[in-house]
Enzyme design. Sequence first.
Site, PDB file in Angstrom:
ATOM      1  N   LYS A   1       1.441  -0.968   0.062  1.00 28.85           N
ATOM      2  CA  LYS A   1       0.152   0.013  -0.056  1.00 28.85           C
ATOM      3  C   LYS A   1       1.165   1.785  -0.007  1.00 28.85           C
ATOM      4  CE  LYS A   1      -2.762   2.853   0.674  1.00 28.85           C
ATOM      5  NZ  LYS A   1      -4.467   3.217   0.254  1.00 28.85           N
TER       6      LYS A   1
ATOM      7  N   CYS B   1      -3.039  11.008   1.184  1.00 33.26           N
ATOM      8  CA  CYS B   1      -2.154  10.000   1.069  1.00 33.26           C
ATOM      9  C   CYS B   1      -1.075  10.138   0.333  1.00 33.26           C
ATOM     10  CB  CYS B   1      -3.010   9.022   0.038  1.00 33.26           C
ATOM     11  SG  CYS B   1      -4.490   8.813   0.385  1.00 33.26           S
TER      12      CYS B   1
HETATM   13  N1  SAJ Z   1      -1.271  15.040  -9.392  1.00 33.81           N
HETATM   14  C1  SAJ Z   1      -0.533  15.592  -9.999  1.00 33.81           C
HETATM   15  N2  SAJ Z   1       0.072  15.454 -11.121  1.00 33.81           N
HETATM   16  C2  SAJ Z   1      -0.612  14.066 -12.531  1.00 33.81           C
HETATM   17  C3  SAJ Z   1      -0.985  13.402 -11.416  1.00 33.81           C
HETATM   18  C4  SAJ Z   1      -2.567  13.849 -10.136  1.00 33.81           C
HETATM   19  O1  SAJ Z   1       0.517  16.809 -10.306  1.00 33.81           O
HETATM   20  O2  SAJ Z   1       0.032  13.734 -13.190  1.00 33.81           O
HETATM   21  C5  SAJ Z   1      -1.860  15.103  -8.563  1.00 33.81           C
HETATM   22  C6  SAJ Z   1      -3.034  15.949  -7.987  1.00 33.81           C
HETATM   23  O3  SAJ Z   1      -3.505  17.222  -8.387  1.00 33.81           O
HETATM   24  C7  SAJ Z   1      -3.504  15.337  -6.496  1.00 33.81           C
HETATM   25  C8  SAJ Z   1      -2.076  14.536  -6.018  1.00 33.81           C
HETATM   26  O4  SAJ Z   1      -1.318  14.438  -7.194  1.00 33.81           O
HETATM   27  O5  SAJ Z   1      -2.993  16.528  -5.622  1.00 33.81           O
HETATM   28  C9  SAJ Z   1      -2.622  13.182  -5.906  1.00 33.81           C
HETATM   29  O6  SAJ Z   1      -4.076  13.197  -6.218  1.00 33.81           O
HETATM   30  P1  SAJ Z   1      -4.179  11.650  -7.222  1.00 33.81           P
HETATM   31  O7  SAJ Z   1      -5.542  11.478  -7.971  1.00 33.81           O
HETATM   32  O8  SAJ Z   1      -3.343  10.926  -7.813  1.00 33.81           O
HETATM   33  O9  SAJ Z   1      -4.233  10.480  -6.291  1.00 33.81           O
HETATM   34  P2  SAJ Z   1      -5.425  10.335  -4.496  1.00 33.81           P
HETATM   35  O10 SAJ Z   1      -4.664  11.079  -3.220  1.00 33.81           O
HETATM   36  O11 SAJ Z   1      -6.974  11.083  -4.773  1.00 33.81           O
HETATM   37  O12 SAJ Z   1      -5.816   8.960  -4.413  1.00 33.81           O
HETATM   38  C10 SAJ Z   1      -4.060   8.262  -3.944  1.00 33.81           C
HETATM   39  C11 SAJ Z   1      -4.322   7.017  -4.917  1.00 33.81           C
HETATM   40  N3  SAJ Z   1      -3.055   6.624  -5.622  1.00 33.81           N
HETATM   41  C12 SAJ Z   1      -2.633   6.134  -6.107  1.00 33.81           C
HETATM   42  O13 SAJ Z   1      -3.496   6.075  -7.782  1.00 33.81           O
HETATM   43  C13 SAJ Z   1      -1.391   5.037  -6.348  1.00 33.81           C
HETATM   44  C14 SAJ Z   1      -5.067   6.272  -4.449  1.00 33.81           C
HETATM   45  O14 SAJ Z   1      -5.571   5.003  -5.816  1.00 33.81           O
HETATM   46  C15 SAJ Z   1      -5.379   5.816  -2.937  1.00 33.81           C
HETATM   47  O15 SAJ Z   1      -6.413   4.823  -2.281  1.00 33.81           O
HETATM   48  C16 SAJ Z   1      -5.346   6.912  -2.008  1.00 33.81           C
HETATM   49  O16 SAJ Z   1      -3.811   7.836  -2.649  1.00 33.81           O
HETATM   50  C17 SAJ Z   1      -5.180   6.032  -1.153  1.00 33.81           C
HETATM   51  O17 SAJ Z   1      -5.988   6.270   0.183  1.00 33.81           O
HETATM   52  O18 SAJ Z   1      -3.899   6.382  -0.802  1.00 33.81           O
END
Ligand code: SAJ
Length: 405
Positions: free
Chosen positions: A201, A255
Site C-alpha cells: 500500500k 495519501c
Molecule cells: N497529481 C499531479 N499530476 C498527476 C497526477 C496527480 O500533480 O499527473 C496530483 C493531483 O493533482 C493531487 C495529487 O497528485 O494533488 C494526488 O492525486 P491522485 O488523484 O493521484 O491521488 P489521490 O490522493 O486522490 O489517491 C491516491 C491514489 N493512489 C494511487 O493512485 C497510487 C488512490 O488509489 C489511493 O486509494 C489513495 O491515494 C489512498 O487513499 O491512499
Amino acid sequence: MINVIGLGYIGLPTALMLAKNGEDVIGTDYNEELVRSLNDNKVTFEEAGLTDLFDDAIANGIKFSNEYQSVDDYIIAVPTPYYDETKKINPEYLISAIEEVLKVAKKGATLIVESTIPPGTMDEQIRPLVEENGFVIGEDIHIAHAPERITPGNMIYELENNSRTIGADEKGVAERIKDIYASFCKSEIVTTDIRSAEMSKVVENTYRDVNIAFANELAKICREGNMDVYEIIRIANKHPRVDILQPGPGVGGHCIPIDPWFLVGDYPELSKLILSARKINDSMPEFVFDRLKDIMKQSDIKDISRVGVYGLTYKENVDDTRESPGLQFRDLLEENLVQGVKYYDPFVNKSVVENQLFDFDEFVESTDVIIVMTAHDHIKNNFDKVKNKHILDTKNVFDYSVHKL
Ligand code: SAJ
C-alpha cells in the site's frame, strides 16, 4: 455483524457498500456531530453516488453510533498521520480505536485494519497491544490488514472495481475476510502476509509521488530551457514504454504527500529517491510563486490584492481540501508576509482561508491575475469569463495561449 470504526472518507463509503450488499453493519465514530448527522440522514461529505449509496444502506438497516459494538468483525479506518519531526507514523488514533474495540470484542473476533500503515506497524505496535490486553492472537483475536485503494471523486466505482489486498497470519482468516469484501468487490482480492500488505500500500502511493515528481522536475527544466513541457511529455509518451504523468502546482490529498514519508522515516539511509521526490513535489507552490512574480513583472501589475487563486481542493471536481496545493500556496504567501491574495473554489462553500470569495463573478471582477490551481470542470467551462485576465494555468486546463508552469 461488522462494526466499521471511523466514518470518514474511507470508513463511511466502505460501511455503506457492505450494508448495501447485504452485510449487517454498524458504523462507529467518536465524533458525536458526525454520527448525529448520519442519523439525521445527512451524508458528511460530497462524493458522486454517495447519497444513493447511503439511501440503499439505510434501507438495508445500517446503523451509526458513538459506541463500539460487541461483534465478530471490525474494520478500522481511522487516520494514521506521521510525526512532523521524525516522519514516523503517529499511531495514536489506531491504538485508541483498537483499545476500545478490545474492551467489547467477542472471543475469536477479527480486527481488520484498513488505515494505511508502514510495514512493521502491526508487528511492532498492534500485536503487543493486543497481547498486553490479555488476548492470544490467532485464538482470542485475529488481526489483519486490508488497505483501501479508492480515490475521491471515483470512490464508489473504485470500491467495486479495484483489486484489493488482504494481509493476515493464516490463510483461513484471509479467506474469511476475502468473503466479506467479495460482497461488493468484483475485482481480484489478493491474500498475503500482513507485512507485504502494509508495504504494498505504501509503495503504491510512493510510486505515484515519485512519478509526479519526475513530471514536476521536467516542468522546471523546460521552463529554464524555454521548452514546452506539455509538448515534450506528449511526444515522449508516444514511446511504448514511456508514460510520464502531468506536472502541477504540488501534490495534495491525504495519501500521496504522506505515505512516502513513512519509508523516509523508517529507512532514511535507503530512501534517497523517495525523499528527493517528496522535496520536489513540496517545492511546487514556490515554483508557482516565482512564476506569479514573473508574470506580474512582465504585465506591470503591482497590486497583489488583484491576484486570485482559483482552486482550494487538492484535485478536480471534489470538495476535499486536505493538504491541497492551494492551501500550501497560501501558507507560502503567509511565510513571505504576502497579504491580500483572493481565493475561490466552487466546491468549497465554507470559509477555509482569509480573503475567500464565494461568488465567481465577484472573484473574477476583483482580480487581474488568476492562478488556476485545480482543474475543476467549472473553470474549463468558464474560459469566456476569465479570458481577458492574466492566467497562470498550473494544471494545463486551457488549450488557449495563457501562462503555464
Ligand atoms: N497529481 C499531479 N499530476 C498527476 C497526477 C496527480 O500533480 O499527473 C496530483 C493531483 O493533482 C493531487 C495529487 O497528485 O494533488 C494526488 O492525486 P491522485 O488523484 O493521484 O491521488 P489521490 O490522493 O486522490 O489517491 C491516491 C491514489 N493512489 C494511487 O493512485 C497510487 C488512490 O488509489 C489511493 O486509494 C489513495 O491515494 C489512498 O487513499 O491512499
